[in-house]
Design a protein around this motif. Sequence first.
Motif, PDB file in Angstrom:
ATOM      1  N   ALA A 106       0.854  -1.190   0.000  1.00 35.00           N
ATOM      2  CA  ALA A 106       0.000   0.000   0.000  1.00 35.00           C
ATOM      3  C   ALA A 106       0.883   1.229   0.000  1.00 35.00           C
ATOM      4  O   ALA A 106       1.993   1.217   0.536  1.00 35.00           O
ATOM      5  CB  ALA A 106      -0.914  -0.002   1.226  1.00 35.00           C
ATOM      6  N   GLY A 107       0.392   2.292  -0.608  1.00 38.64           N
ATOM      7  CA  GLY A 107       1.164   3.525  -0.688  1.00 38.64           C
ATOM      8  C   GLY A 107       1.255   4.004  -2.122  1.00 38.64           C
ATOM      9  O   GLY A 107       0.365   3.753  -2.933  1.00 38.64           O
ATOM     10  N   ARG A 108       2.345   4.672  -2.424  1.00 39.45           N
ATOM     11  CA  ARG A 108       2.534   5.199  -3.767  1.00 39.45           C
ATOM     12  C   ARG A 108       2.585   4.056  -4.787  1.00 39.45           C
ATOM     13  O   ARG A 108       3.340   3.097  -4.629  1.00 39.45           O
ATOM     14  CB  ARG A 108       3.846   5.979  -3.825  1.00 39.45           C
ATOM     15  N   PRO A 109       1.793   4.134  -5.882  1.00 37.01           N
ATOM     16  CA  PRO A 109       1.801   3.046  -6.859  1.00 37.01           C
ATOM     17  C   PRO A 109       3.087   3.005  -7.684  1.00 37.01           C
ATOM     18  O   PRO A 109       3.621   4.037  -8.086  1.00 37.01           O
ATOM     19  CB  PRO A 109       0.608   3.381  -7.775  1.00 37.01           C
ATOM     20  N   VAL A 110       3.600   1.806  -7.913  1.00 36.90           N
ATOM     21  CA  VAL A 110       4.691   1.578  -8.843  1.00 36.90           C
ATOM     22  C   VAL A 110       4.320   0.362  -9.686  1.00 36.90           C
ATOM     23  O   VAL A 110       3.963  -0.691  -9.154  1.00 36.90           O
ATOM     24  CB  VAL A 110       6.047   1.384  -8.137  1.00 36.90           C
ATOM     25  N   ILE A 111       4.357   0.534 -10.995  1.00 35.24           N
ATOM     26  CA  ILE A 111       4.066  -0.555 -11.925  1.00 35.24           C
ATOM     27  C   ILE A 111       5.387  -1.179 -12.345  1.00 35.24           C
ATOM     28  O   ILE A 111       6.299  -0.481 -12.797  1.00 35.24           O
ATOM     29  CB  ILE A 111       3.315  -0.039 -13.164  1.00 35.24           C
ATOM     30  N   LEU A 112       5.487  -2.504 -12.222  1.00 34.17           N
ATOM     31  CA  LEU A 112       6.692  -3.232 -12.618  1.00 34.17           C
ATOM     32  C   LEU A 112       6.352  -4.191 -13.760  1.00 34.17           C
ATOM     33  O   LEU A 112       5.409  -4.980 -13.658  1.00 34.17           O
ATOM     34  CB  LEU A 112       7.259  -4.017 -11.441  1.00 34.17           C
ATOM     35  N   LEU A 113       7.153  -4.154 -14.816  1.00 32.22           N
ATOM     36  CA  LEU A 113       6.931  -4.949 -16.022  1.00 32.22           C
ATOM     37  C   LEU A 113       8.041  -5.987 -16.148  1.00 32.22           C
ATOM     38  O   LEU A 113       9.220  -5.651 -16.123  1.00 32.22           O
ATOM     39  CB  LEU A 113       6.922  -4.035 -17.253  1.00 32.22           C
ATOM     40  N   HIS A 114       7.657  -7.237 -16.315  1.00 31.92           N
ATOM     41  CA  HIS A 114       8.626  -8.340 -16.358  1.00 31.92           C
ATOM     42  C   HIS A 114       9.318  -8.447 -17.717  1.00 31.92           C
ATOM     43  O   HIS A 114       8.978  -7.769 -18.687  1.00 31.92           O
ATOM     44  CB  HIS A 114       7.920  -9.663 -16.027  1.00 31.92           C
ATOM     45  N   GLY A 115      10.271  -9.361 -17.801  1.00 34.18           N
ATOM     46  CA  GLY A 115      11.047  -9.559 -19.004  1.00 34.18           C
ATOM     47  C   GLY A 115      10.414 -10.532 -19.988  1.00 34.18           C
ATOM     48  O   GLY A 115       9.410 -11.183 -19.701  1.00 34.18           O
ATOM     49  N   LEU A 116      11.034 -10.651 -21.147  1.00 33.02           N
ATOM     50  CA  LEU A 116      10.540 -11.509 -22.218  1.00 33.02           C
ATOM     51  C   LEU A 116      10.490 -12.967 -21.772  1.00 33.02           C
ATOM     52  O   LEU A 116      11.454 -13.487 -21.201  1.00 33.02           O
ATOM     53  CB  LEU A 116      11.438 -11.372 -23.443  1.00 33.02           C
ATOM     54  N   PHE A 117       9.358 -13.608 -22.052  1.00 33.01           N
ATOM     55  CA  PHE A 117       9.088 -15.021 -21.753  1.00 33.01           C
ATOM     56  C   PHE A 117       8.981 -15.293 -20.257  1.00 33.01           C
ATOM     57  O   PHE A 117       8.900 -16.450 -19.842  1.00 33.01           O
ATOM     58  CB  PHE A 117      10.146 -15.945 -22.371  1.00 33.01           C
ATOM     59  N   SER A 118       8.978 -14.264 -19.427  1.00 33.14           N
ATOM     60  CA  SER A 118       8.861 -14.441 -17.987  1.00 33.14           C
ATOM     61  C   SER A 118       7.434 -14.119 -17.547  1.00 33.14           C
ATOM     62  O   SER A 118       6.487 -14.258 -18.316  1.00 33.14           O
ATOM     63  CB  SER A 118       9.891 -13.563 -17.266  1.00 33.14           C
ATOM     64  N   SER A 119       7.268 -13.692 -16.314  1.00 37.80           N
ATOM     65  CA  SER A 119       5.949 -13.342 -15.784  1.00 37.80           C
ATOM     66  C   SER A 119       6.141 -12.457 -14.563  1.00 37.80           C
ATOM     67  O   SER A 119       7.254 -12.335 -14.021  1.00 37.80           O
ATOM     68  CB  SER A 119       5.166 -14.592 -15.380  1.00 37.80           C
TER      69      SER A 119
END
Length: 253
Positions: free
Chosen positions: A26-39
């Motif tokens: 909870a708190g400030r939102p941070v979006i994290l995007l994974h790498g190719l073929f990962s999740s």
Amino acid sequence: MVAPDLPVHRFTSFDGVELAWRETGAGRPVILLHGLFSSAYVNWIKFGTAARIAEAGFRVIMPDLRCHGDSAAPHDTAAYSPDVLARDVEALVDRLALEDFDLGGFSLGSRTTVRAVLRGMRPRRIVLGGMGLEGLAGWRNRKRFFLDAIAMADTAKRGDPHWLSIQFMKTMKIDPVAATLLLETFADTDPAELSEIMMPTLLVCGVDDDDNGSASALQAALPDARLVTVPGTHMSSVTSPEMGSAMAAFLIA
């Protein structure tokens, strides 16, 4: 200790394709995007990175990119327009009504972060993990490697340069038809465009990671970037506790 998974949430992207995300904290939102073929689970949850960032006071939002994880992997060519992954991130931001947030990724997630910013997204800070200049400006060469890996999935032998990527694809149950269509949506980014990325940027790379080229060259091309190295190669650095700690420290600064 391997971290347990988190509940899966779903949303409909800009073109009707159903995508998944997980979140913690909870708190400030941070979006994290994974790498190719990962999740999201493998890159951010399994080895504790999401937990470290959440403990620093953040709401960590982690989508599975199109064709990955629990998100849909359509075979329709219409589902693969240019910059489709960046457009999916835009759709998630709209779905969650986020106005003030941070954005980051690893490898393909870093590339998608850059594309989203160049399309007009304005996070407060961005994190580019496992990325060098050639991974953005010379993506066509990297794309060819992965297309070859898909084509060689049943014929490559141990010791072939494609072997590890092929085994990872199989472990992650990547749909080869959808992955091929997705790879064809990626284009090079002109290094001159990187001068438009004005927000503070963290480059965090394994000390033995040169898969996406020179992180130092990418730092020089960005107006406000700092570079932190952590232990590992491209495959192992994203699992290191040091990567999560570096990201958390940058985001709370």
